[in-house]
Design a protein around this motif. Structure first.
Motif, PDB file in Angstrom:
ATOM      1  N   THR A 109      41.847  52.726  58.761  1.00  0.00           N
ATOM      2  CA  THR A 109      41.671  51.720  57.720  1.00  0.00           C
ATOM      3  C   THR A 109      40.721  52.195  56.622  1.00  0.00           C
ATOM      4  OG1 THR A 109      42.058  49.965  59.311  1.00  0.00           O
ATOM      5  CG2 THR A 109      40.912  49.343  57.289  1.00  0.00           C
ATOM      6  N   ILE A 110      41.068  51.854  55.381  1.00  0.00           N
ATOM      7  CA  ILE A 110      40.183  52.038  54.233  1.00  0.00           C
ATOM      8  C   ILE A 110      39.751  50.650  53.798  1.00  0.00           C
ATOM      9  CG2 ILE A 110      39.994  52.808  51.839  1.00  0.00           C
ATOM     10  CD1 ILE A 110      42.243  54.826  52.472  1.00  0.00           C
ATOM     11  N   GLN A 111      38.452  50.417  53.726  1.00  0.00           N
ATOM     12  CA  GLN A 111      37.929  49.110  53.320  1.00  0.00           C
ATOM     13  C   GLN A 111      37.054  49.287  52.092  1.00  0.00           C
ATOM     14  OE1 GLN A 111      35.835  47.019  56.397  1.00  0.00           O
ATOM     15  NE2 GLN A 111      35.408  45.266  55.099  1.00  0.00           N
ATOM     16  N   ILE A 112      37.402  48.546  51.038  1.00  0.00           N
ATOM     17  CA  ILE A 112      36.621  48.576  49.805  1.00  0.00           C
ATOM     18  C   ILE A 112      36.140  47.158  49.557  1.00  0.00           C
ATOM     19  CG2 ILE A 112      36.667  49.045  47.330  1.00  0.00           C
ATOM     20  CD1 ILE A 112      38.884  51.105  47.943  1.00  0.00           C
ATOM     21  N   GLN A 113      34.854  47.019  49.288  1.00  0.00           N
ATOM     22  CA  GLN A 113      34.264  45.690  49.109  1.00  0.00           C
ATOM     23  C   GLN A 113      33.358  45.688  47.901  1.00  0.00           C
ATOM     24  OE1 GLN A 113      32.505  45.867  52.988  1.00  0.00           O
ATOM     25  NE2 GLN A 113      30.491  46.346  52.159  1.00  0.00           N
ATOM     26  N   GLY A 114      33.008  44.501  47.422  1.00  0.00           N
ATOM     27  CA  GLY A 114      31.970  44.339  46.410  1.00  0.00           C
ATOM     28  C   GLY A 114      32.303  44.793  45.014  1.00  0.00           C
ATOM     29  N   PHE A 115      33.047  44.023  44.264  1.00  0.00           N
ATOM     30  CA  PHE A 115      33.341  44.354  42.877  1.00  0.00           C
ATOM     31  C   PHE A 115      32.443  43.548  41.944  1.00  0.00           C
ATOM     32  CE2 PHE A 115      37.255  45.364  45.061  1.00  0.00           C
ATOM     33  CZ  PHE A 115      37.568  46.596  44.529  1.00  0.00           C
ATOM     34  N   THR A 116      32.064  44.153  40.816  1.00  0.00           N
ATOM     35  CA  THR A 116      31.336  43.438  39.771  1.00  0.00           C
ATOM     36  C   THR A 116      31.986  43.760  38.440  1.00  0.00           C
ATOM     37  OG1 THR A 116      29.781  45.236  39.330  1.00  0.00           O
ATOM     38  CG2 THR A 116      29.138  43.636  41.017  1.00  0.00           C
ATOM     39  N   GLN A 117      31.628  43.021  37.421  1.00  0.00           N
ATOM     40  CA  GLN A 117      32.211  43.235  36.102  1.00  0.00           C
ATOM     41  C   GLN A 117      31.765  44.556  35.476  1.00  0.00           C
ATOM     42  OE1 GLN A 117      34.648  41.261  36.306  1.00  0.00           O
ATOM     43  NE2 GLN A 117      34.468  40.256  34.343  1.00  0.00           N
ATOM     44  N   ASP A 118      30.506  44.918  35.653  1.00  0.00           N
ATOM     45  CA  ASP A 118      29.993  46.105  34.962  1.00  0.00           C
ATOM     46  C   ASP A 118      30.305  47.415  35.677  1.00  0.00           C
ATOM     47  OD1 ASP A 118      28.257  45.310  36.990  1.00  0.00           O
ATOM     48  OD2 ASP A 118      26.528  46.238  36.032  1.00  0.00           O
ATOM     49  N   ARG A 119      30.594  47.388  36.958  1.00  0.00           N
ATOM     50  CA  ARG A 119      30.914  48.619  37.679  1.00  0.00           C
ATOM     51  C   ARG A 119      32.190  48.397  38.466  1.00  0.00           C
ATOM     52  NH1 ARG A 119      25.718  51.752  39.841  1.00  0.00           N
ATOM     53  NH2 ARG A 119      26.742  53.471  38.826  1.00  0.00           N
ATOM     54  N   THR A 120      33.173  49.192  38.159  1.00  0.00           N
ATOM     55  CA  THR A 120      34.440  49.065  38.870  1.00  0.00           C
ATOM     56  C   THR A 120      34.786  50.391  39.523  1.00  0.00           C
ATOM     57  OG1 THR A 120      35.714  49.695  36.929  1.00  0.00           O
ATOM     58  CG2 THR A 120      35.319  47.343  37.255  1.00  0.00           C
ATOM     59  N   LEU A 121      35.710  50.313  40.416  1.00  0.00           N
ATOM     60  CA  LEU A 121      36.201  51.494  41.079  1.00  0.00           C
ATOM     61  C   LEU A 121      37.482  51.907  40.366  1.00  0.00           C
ATOM     62  CD1 LEU A 121      36.313  52.156  44.765  1.00  0.00           C
ATOM     63  CD2 LEU A 121      38.502  52.084  43.623  1.00  0.00           C
ATOM     64  N   SER A 122      37.628  53.194  40.059  1.00  0.00           N
ATOM     65  CA  SER A 122      38.866  53.624  39.405  1.00  0.00           C
ATOM     66  C   SER A 122      39.361  54.922  40.022  1.00  0.00           C
ATOM     67  CB  SER A 122      38.661  53.797  37.901  1.00  0.00           C
ATOM     68  OG  SER A 122      37.801  54.866  37.633  1.00  0.00           O
ATOM     69  N   GLY A 123      40.658  55.018  40.110  1.00  0.00           N
ATOM     70  CA  GLY A 123      41.309  56.183  40.683  1.00  0.00           C
ATOM     71  C   GLY A 123      42.329  55.774  41.717  1.00  0.00           C
ATOM     72  N   ALA A 124      43.362  56.573  41.865  1.00  0.00           N
ATOM     73  CA  ALA A 124      44.439  56.273  42.802  1.00  0.00           C
ATOM     74  C   ALA A 124      43.949  56.375  44.243  1.00  0.00           C
ATOM     75  CB  ALA A 124      45.603  57.218  42.571  1.00  0.00           C
ATOM     76  N   ILE A 125      44.533  55.525  45.085  1.00  0.00           N
ATOM     77  CA  ILE A 125      44.248  55.540  46.517  1.00  0.00           C
ATOM     78  C   ILE A 125      45.571  55.789  47.227  1.00  0.00           C
ATOM     79  CG2 ILE A 125      43.446  54.211  48.492  1.00  0.00           C
ATOM     80  CD1 ILE A 125      41.704  52.613  46.472  1.00  0.00           C
ATOM     81  N   TYR A 126      45.627  56.896  47.994  1.00  0.00           N
ATOM     82  CA  TYR A 126      46.841  57.254  48.718  1.00  0.00           C
ATOM     83  C   TYR A 126      46.527  57.311  50.205  1.00  0.00           C
ATOM     84  CZ  TYR A 126      50.759  59.944  50.538  1.00  0.00           C
ATOM     85  OH  TYR A 126      51.848  60.349  51.267  1.00  0.00           O
ATOM     86  N   ALA A 127      47.245  56.505  50.986  1.00  0.00           N
ATOM     87  CA  ALA A 127      47.096  56.499  52.438  1.00  0.00           C
ATOM     88  C   ALA A 127      48.425  56.028  53.027  1.00  0.00           C
ATOM     89  CB  ALA A 127      45.945  55.590  52.857  1.00  0.00           C
ATOM     90  N   LYS A 128      49.324  56.954  53.236  1.00  0.00           N
ATOM     91  CA  LYS A 128      50.725  56.669  53.566  1.00  0.00           C
ATOM     92  C   LYS A 128      50.913  55.667  54.694  1.00  0.00           C
ATOM     93  CE  LYS A 128      55.043  58.976  54.728  1.00  0.00           C
ATOM     94  NZ  LYS A 128      55.892  58.975  53.557  1.00  0.00           N
TER      95      LYS A 128
END
Length: 193
Positions: free
Chosen positions: A131-150
């Motif tokens: 599992t890939i778990q991403i948490q905690g988004f805010t307006q001023d800092r975002t996560l960018s880039g493709a995520i590949y996990a077939k």
């Protein structure tokens, strides 16, 4: 102490765990070759983290970076029925992560090899179903880039924006609110209340 910054260089790591302090990932590829005993190959929960122009390649400790084996022969083979033992990824997006970007960052001698992964933030070995778990988004800092996990599950909370392409086996969005998935300023997917 909060005064010093730990600088990580691209390379092969058994695992990376950050729970505080100042850490800077230099631009490049970070191969995460976790042993079967480690629950996480990458776990970034808190701290002052700079990870710009990076890609995390999540594999296992039997990975050979010279030949690419055994990963290179994964193809369309399914993961083992009981699941192979790979380290999971868990990151806090508020810390700010951006993918490989050959137009913005200088990758030196590795530039030709890095260019094949332009725009990718997380590339998980095809047979890796952790599992890939991403948490905690805010307006001023975002996560960018493709995520590949077939064959893996990606868990992201409602209530944020991700500038990314997502190619995964399963995608779950727990919680209430909107999750806006964008790529090149185009809205790709959205979950509503």
């Amino acid at each position: 102490t909060g005064e010093q910054t730990l600088v990580l260089q691209p390379g092969i790591y058994q695992s990376i765990e950050i729970t505080g302090g100042k850490v800077r990932f230099m631009p490049g590829i970070y191969a995460l070759a976790a042993s079967r005993e480690q629950p996480y190959s990458l776990r970034v929960l808190a701290g002052d983290v700079e990870a710009q122009g990076v890609m995390f390649y999540n594999t296992r400790d039997d990975y050979d970076p010279v030949s690419g084996f055994p990963d290179a022969i994964d193809g369309n083979r399914l993961p083992d029925a009981e699941g192979e033992d790979y380290g999971k990824i868990r990151i806090n997006a508020t810390l700010g992560f951006t993918a490989i970007d050959t137009l913005r960052y200088d990758y030196g001698e590795a530039s030709s090899g890095v260019a094949a992964f332009n725009g990718i933030l997380i590339y998980q070995r095809r047979r890796n179903n952790a599992t890939i778990q991403i948490q905690g988004f805010t307006q001023d800092r975002t996560l960018s880039g493709a995520i590949y996990a077939k064959w893996a599950e990606l868990k992201m909370p409602a209530g944020g924006t991700i500038n990314s392409q997502i190619i995964v086996g399963r995608f779950s969005v727990p919680g209430h609110g909107d999750l806006l998935v964008r790529h090149d300023t185009n809205d790709l997917a959205q979950q509503l209340n």
